[in-house]
Design a protein around this motif. Structure first.
Motif, short mmCIF file in Angstrom:
data_model
loop_
_atom_site.label_atom_id
_atom_site.label_comp_id
_atom_site.label_asym_id
_atom_site.label_seq_id
_atom_site.Cartn_x
_atom_site.Cartn_y
_atom_site.Cartn_z
N VAL A 1 0.83 -1.20 0.00
CA VAL A 1 0.00 0.00 0.00
C VAL A 1 0.86 1.26 0.00
O VAL A 1 0.48 2.28 -0.58
CB VAL A 1 -1.00 -0.01 1.19
CG1 VAL A 1 -0.31 0.27 2.52
CG2 VAL A 1 -2.12 0.99 0.95
N HIS A 2 2.06 1.20 0.58
CA HIS A 2 2.96 2.36 0.52
C HIS A 2 3.44 2.59 -0.90
O HIS A 2 3.65 3.75 -1.31
CB HIS A 2 4.13 2.17 1.48
CG HIS A 2 3.83 2.61 2.88
ND1 HIS A 2 4.74 3.21 3.71
CD2 HIS A 2 2.68 2.57 3.60
CE1 HIS A 2 4.19 3.50 4.87
NE2 HIS A 2 2.93 3.11 4.83
N ALA A 3 3.61 1.52 -1.65
CA ALA A 3 3.98 1.68 -3.06
C ALA A 3 2.88 2.43 -3.80
O ALA A 3 3.15 3.32 -4.63
CB ALA A 3 4.22 0.32 -3.70
N LYS A 4 1.62 2.09 -3.52
CA LYS A 4 0.50 2.79 -4.16
C LYS A 4 0.49 4.27 -3.75
O LYS A 4 0.12 5.13 -4.55
CB LYS A 4 -0.82 2.12 -3.79
CG LYS A 4 -1.00 0.75 -4.43
CD LYS A 4 -2.32 0.11 -4.04
CE LYS A 4 -3.50 0.82 -4.65
NZ LYS A 4 -3.53 0.70 -6.13
N GLY A 5 0.90 4.54 -2.52
CA GLY A 5 0.98 5.93 -2.09
C GLY A 5 2.04 6.71 -2.85
O GLY A 5 1.94 7.93 -3.01
N ILE B 1 8.05 9.03 -8.46
CA ILE B 1 8.41 7.60 -8.34
C ILE B 1 7.28 6.76 -8.91
O ILE B 1 6.15 6.84 -8.45
CB ILE B 1 8.69 7.23 -6.88
CG1 ILE B 1 9.85 8.07 -6.33
CG2 ILE B 1 8.99 5.74 -6.74
CD1 ILE B 1 10.11 7.86 -4.85
N GLY B 2 7.61 5.98 -9.93
CA GLY B 2 6.62 5.13 -10.57
C GLY B 2 6.59 3.75 -9.93
O GLY B 2 7.18 3.51 -8.88
N GLU B 3 5.91 2.82 -10.61
CA GLU B 3 5.74 1.48 -10.05
C GLU B 3 7.09 0.77 -9.87
O GLU B 3 7.33 0.14 -8.85
CB GLU B 3 4.81 0.66 -10.93
CG GLU B 3 3.37 1.16 -10.92
CD GLU B 3 2.43 0.24 -11.68
OE1 GLU B 3 2.73 -0.97 -11.77
OE2 GLU B 3 1.41 0.72 -12.17
N LYS B 4 7.96 0.86 -10.86
CA LYS B 4 9.27 0.19 -10.74
C LYS B 4 10.10 0.81 -9.63
O LYS B 4 10.73 0.11 -8.83
CB LYS B 4 10.03 0.25 -12.06
CG LYS B 4 11.36 -0.51 -12.02
CD LYS B 4 12.11 -0.42 -13.31
CE LYS B 4 13.40 -1.25 -13.26
NZ LYS B 4 14.29 -0.87 -12.14
N GLY B 5 10.12 2.14 -9.58
CA GLY B 5 10.89 2.80 -8.53
C GLY B 5 10.38 2.46 -7.15
O GLY B 5 11.16 2.27 -6.21
N ALA B 6 9.05 2.38 -7.01
CA ALA B 6 8.48 2.02 -5.71
C ALA B 6 8.90 0.61 -5.30
O ALA B 6 9.25 0.37 -4.14
CB ALA B 6 6.95 2.11 -5.78
N LYS B 7 8.91 -0.31 -6.25
CA LYS B 7 9.34 -1.68 -5.93
C LYS B 7 10.82 -1.71 -5.55
O LYS B 7 11.22 -2.41 -4.62
CB LYS B 7 9.08 -2.61 -7.11
CG LYS B 7 7.64 -3.05 -7.23
CD LYS B 7 7.46 -4.20 -8.22
CE LYS B 7 6.03 -4.72 -8.17
NZ LYS B 7 5.82 -5.88 -9.06
N ASP B 8 11.62 -0.94 -6.26
CA ASP B 8 13.06 -0.90 -5.94
C ASP B 8 13.28 -0.35 -4.54
O ASP B 8 14.09 -0.88 -3.76
CB ASP B 8 13.80 -0.02 -6.96
CG ASP B 8 13.95 -0.70 -8.31
OD1 ASP B 8 13.71 -1.92 -8.40
OD2 ASP B 8 14.30 0.00 -9.28
N LEU B 9 12.58 0.72 -4.19
CA LEU B 9 12.76 1.33 -2.87
C LEU B 9 12.29 0.39 -1.77
O LEU B 9 12.98 0.19 -0.75
CB LEU B 9 11.99 2.65 -2.80
CG LEU B 9 12.12 3.42 -1.48
CD1 LEU B 9 13.54 3.91 -1.29
CD2 LEU B 9 11.14 4.60 -1.45
N LEU B 10 11.14 -0.23 -1.98
CA LEU B 10 10.55 -1.06 -0.93
C LEU B 10 11.10 -2.48 -0.92
O LEU B 10 10.72 -3.29 -0.07
CB LEU B 10 9.03 -1.06 -1.08
CG LEU B 10 8.44 0.33 -0.76
CD1 LEU B 10 7.03 0.47 -1.30
CD2 LEU B 10 8.47 0.61 0.73
#
Length: 320
Positions: A181-185, A200-209
């Protein structure tokens, strides 16, 4: 320990209405009936193997989110075609609710909440009581409710796609529902018109998290340490947009705004208002009349078989 089934009524209805672009639209007496017919057929399939559970169909009220963000879901009615489709579906809603009533299904709606919110409230209550839960929906937002004893089931796929706690990471790409849910945020939800513009897009969110358990953990980590951890995990420097998230309060505020709209456990979600639970016994004669009114001849020809899961549910979970 009991087991509960929460069904996303509009997810099932919309899937029935739009799931097959080649399907012929159904009409009776000049009214479109595509969603109505698809809903009852889908409910039959969903419940045929779930007669051991207490099913509740959850419907959307007018979301509290519109008060905080008037453009919420605004992109769903931004063209004449979308407006016409929404109106055609809305016109079928009373008959969909009536069909569920005649079939003896519990139905729940709150004046200020979406089915997502109701599912979150009911799931928390069920888990606290030690009950298992099946969430029947095509809406991936409900994946954030997955936890021990709770399974997400995509009714639109054949066979059904499922996600439980054990395969959550494989299914979503995130270690846990909080990261999901933080990725969606961070990247928002274009379907709901929620665009936080964090960069930050979907890929960036996955990389960070993949490095930090949640965005709060990332923000609470000193920047130098956060950069080192990112480099050790990915073998490359942290992108500038992630640095901006860490250092810019305005970007963090946009994340917080989006999270408030999408986190079904967010503390700012109001209490439900005008909550209504309806339930009546299975009414075979009434349902047969309903099918006649809507020209559902295939159901009428095979009524005994069609009603079997509803008859079983009516016996196991009579009106209380």
């Amino acid at each position: 320990m009991g087991f509960r089934t929460y069904i996303d009524g509009n997810s099932v209805g919309h899937a029935a209405n739009h799931g097959n672009a080649k399907q012929q639209k159904l009409y009776a007496g000049g009214q479109e009936t595509t969603a109505i017919y698809g809903l009852i057929r889908s409910l039959n399939l969903i419940l045929r193997n779930r007669t051991h559970a207490t099913p509740v169909v959850l419907w959307d009220g007018r979301s509290w989110r519109f008060e905080r963000f008037p453009e919420y879901k605004g992109n769903r009615k931004d063209t004449p075609d979308k407006l016409a489709a929404a109106a055609a579906y809305k016109a079928q809603m009373p008959s969909m609710v009536r069909a569920c009533h005649l079939l003896g299904l519990r139905q729940l709606i709150a004046g200020n909440m979406e089915a997502d919110d109701l599912a979150a409230i009911l799931t928390r209550d069920a888990v606290a009581k030690g009950d298992g839960v099946a969430l029947i929906t095509g809406d991936k937002d409900w994946l954030q409710l997955v936890q021990p004893g709770v399974v997400w089931v995509d009714h639109k796929s054949e066979p059904e796609r499922k996600c439980n706690e054990q395969d959550f990471k494989t299914f979503t790409g995130f270690a846990n529902p909080l990261a999901f849910v933080h990725a969606k945020g961070l990247h928002g939800d274009s379907g709901d018109n929620v665009k936080p513009n964090t960069g930050i897009g979907e890929k960036g969110a996955k990389d960070l998290l993949a490095v930090f358990p949640c965005v709060r953990s990332f923000l609470n980590t000193p920047l130098d340490e956060a950069q080192d951890r990112y480099f050790l995990h990915h073998g490359k420097k942290m992108p500038s947009k992630m640095l901006n998230l860490h250092t810019d309060p305005a970007v963090q505020a946009r994340f917080d705004w989006a999270l408030e709209l999408m986190d079904l456990a967010h503390p700012s979600i109001p209490a439900p208002k005008q909550m209504r639970l309806t339930h009546a016994p299975l009414n075979r004669a009434g349902f047969e009349q309903f099918c006649g009114e809507h020209a559902f001849h295939s159901v009428l020809k095979d009524m005994d078989r069609f009603l079997q899961p509803f008859i079983t549910l009516d016996k196991e979970f009579p009106k209380q």
